[in-house]
Design an enzyme around this catalytic site. Structure first.
Site, mmCIF file in Angstrom:
data_model
loop_
_atom_site.group_PDB
_atom_site.id
_atom_site.type_symbol
_atom_site.label_atom_id
_atom_site.label_comp_id
_atom_site.label_asym_id
_atom_site.label_seq_id
_atom_site.Cartn_x
_atom_site.Cartn_y
_atom_site.Cartn_z
ATOM 1 N N ASP A 116 49.992 21.605 68.492
ATOM 2 C CA ASP A 116 50.972 21.376 67.502
ATOM 3 C C ASP A 116 50.478 20.156 66.509
ATOM 4 O O ASP A 116 50.568 19.181 66.989
ATOM 5 C CB ASP A 116 52.217 20.907 68.378
ATOM 6 C CG ASP A 116 52.808 21.900 69.213
ATOM 7 O OD1 ASP A 116 52.154 23.027 69.536
ATOM 8 O OD2 ASP A 116 54.288 21.806 69.411
ATOM 9 N N LYS B 32 57.077 24.689 63.041
ATOM 10 C CA LYS B 32 58.171 23.755 63.798
ATOM 11 C C LYS B 32 58.796 22.697 63.046
ATOM 12 O O LYS B 32 58.164 22.123 62.140
ATOM 13 C CB LYS B 32 57.055 23.057 64.936
ATOM 14 C CG LYS B 32 57.546 22.220 65.937
ATOM 15 C CD LYS B 32 56.591 21.628 66.864
ATOM 16 C CE LYS B 32 57.092 20.519 67.775
ATOM 17 N NZ LYS B 32 56.124 20.141 68.677
ATOM 18 N N LYS C 124 59.799 27.043 65.955
ATOM 19 C CA LYS C 124 60.075 26.064 67.093
ATOM 20 C C LYS C 124 60.857 24.997 66.752
ATOM 21 O O LYS C 124 60.322 24.024 66.089
ATOM 22 C CB LYS C 124 58.860 25.682 67.693
ATOM 23 C CG LYS C 124 59.000 24.571 69.049
ATOM 24 C CD LYS C 124 57.693 24.091 69.414
ATOM 25 C CE LYS C 124 57.741 23.018 70.435
ATOM 26 N NZ LYS C 124 56.640 22.713 71.258
#
Length: 338
Positions: A170, A238, A274
């Site tokens: 991430d 995300k 996400k």
């Protein structure tokens, strides 16, 4: 990067080459991103509000609660994290409710890069390829959460986590560069981080690109950053680090889902989304499930294409699950503290 008459060249990412064409420069990237239609903010927020009022049948609630668990990245990202805390997190990921072994496992645990070896060790066979209910290890990288470091540091941060066993990275984009209009710089950095996700066997850890939407200020910027991240090779987009307010919101997530939908229509490729930060109750999470199903389709409701980044959400889902089984609410003492 080289300088040519056509402008500053940027990394030859395959997606961007396919969509933008062979003349891949800062100028052509900017032209493409600036040509993306703007967001109707009023319409977006109205649609998100309408989707947020949708209810699901009581008979579907058990399915929804179990689905939320299977889509959760159970997370600890604190400066005070220890190997012991990570082991406790993994234990909960593997057995969320010791009193009900039918409770599904989460999709992944998400930790800082230096905690990856401890997470991998604690998972044991649950981290093996092909294991039933396999749990992935996700690591934040690239000087999370600020992204304020040299590219050398960011790439080392990434490659170290992958070498330690991280299945997913991430990363955070450089919001300062993006807001200043230096799209090529942000693009090149994502491409480089994607390459740093490469394992010794030639496979890649999945890359989730964190936009930090709370700092991007407008829906237009969120849409533009989403397209840029996908063009550069992100497997997921995300919303947030969870360290900036606002974090995930339904309108922002809807705008990102619309980009993913449009990308799929354009190329046939599926990109994950996400939302992370601020989703604390099963009621809120169900709103996201409805929004996903209505925007990109129920086929996105699988861990490869949708995740919740959360720490406290799982506890509320477990309490709601216990309520369905027993007919009464349990107190917080009936679930473990994260």
């Amino acid at each position: 990067m080289e300088t040519t008459r056509a402008g500053t060249t940027i990394a030859p990412a395959s997606r961007a080459l396919d969509v933008i064409g062979g003349d891949l420069t800062e100028r052509s990237l900017r032209r493409y991103l600036d040509g993306i239609p703007g967001v109707d903010a009023v319409g977006l927020e109205a649609r998100a509000a309408a989707l947020g009022t949708r209810s699901i049948k009581t008979t579907s609630k058990a399915w929804a609660l179990d689905t939320i668990i299977t889509l959760t990245d159970l997370t600890t990202l604190e400066g005070a994290d220890t190997p012991g805390k990570v082991r406790s997190l993994v234990a909960k990921a593997m057995v969320p409710d010791p009193d009900d072994m039918s409770t599904p496992r989460v999709a992944a645990v998400c930790v800082y890069g230096d905690m990856v070896p401890h997470a991998v060790q604690a998972l044991g066979a649950a981290h093996d390829d092909g294991a039933p209910g396999r749990i992935n290890v996700a690591a934040v990288a690239t000087a999370f959460p600020s992204g304020r470091a040299s590219r050398t540091v960011k790439l080392s941060d990434t490659s170290d986590a992958v070498a330690a066993g991280a299945d997913e990275i991430d990363m955070v984009i450089d919001r300062g560069a993006f807001l200043a209009g230096r799209y090529g710089q942000v693009f090149d950095e994502i491409v480089a981080v994607k390459e740093a996700c490469k394992r010794s066997d030639g496979s890649y850890a999945h890359l989730k690109v964190i936009l930090e939407t709370g700092e991007l200020n407008t829906y237009d910027n969120v849409r533009r950053a989403s397209w840029l991240s996908i063009l550069a090779g992100g497997d997921f987009i995300k919303t947030s680090t969870g360290k900036v307010s606002p974090a995930a919101t339904l309108p922002v997530t809807l705008s990102m889902l619309e980009v993913v939908r449009d990308w799929h229509r354009l190329t046939g490729e599926k990109i994950g989304v996400k939302p992370a930060g601020g989703i604390r109750t099963s009621k809120d999470a169900i709103k996201y499930l409805v929004t996903v199903a209505e925007t990109v389709g129920e086929e996105w409701l699988q861990p490869d294409l949708f995740r919740f980044g959360a720490s406290s959400l799982l506890n509320d889902v477990l309490l709601q699950r216990q309520k369905l089984t027993s007919g009464r609410y349990s107190g917080p003492a009936y679930v473990t503290i994260d």
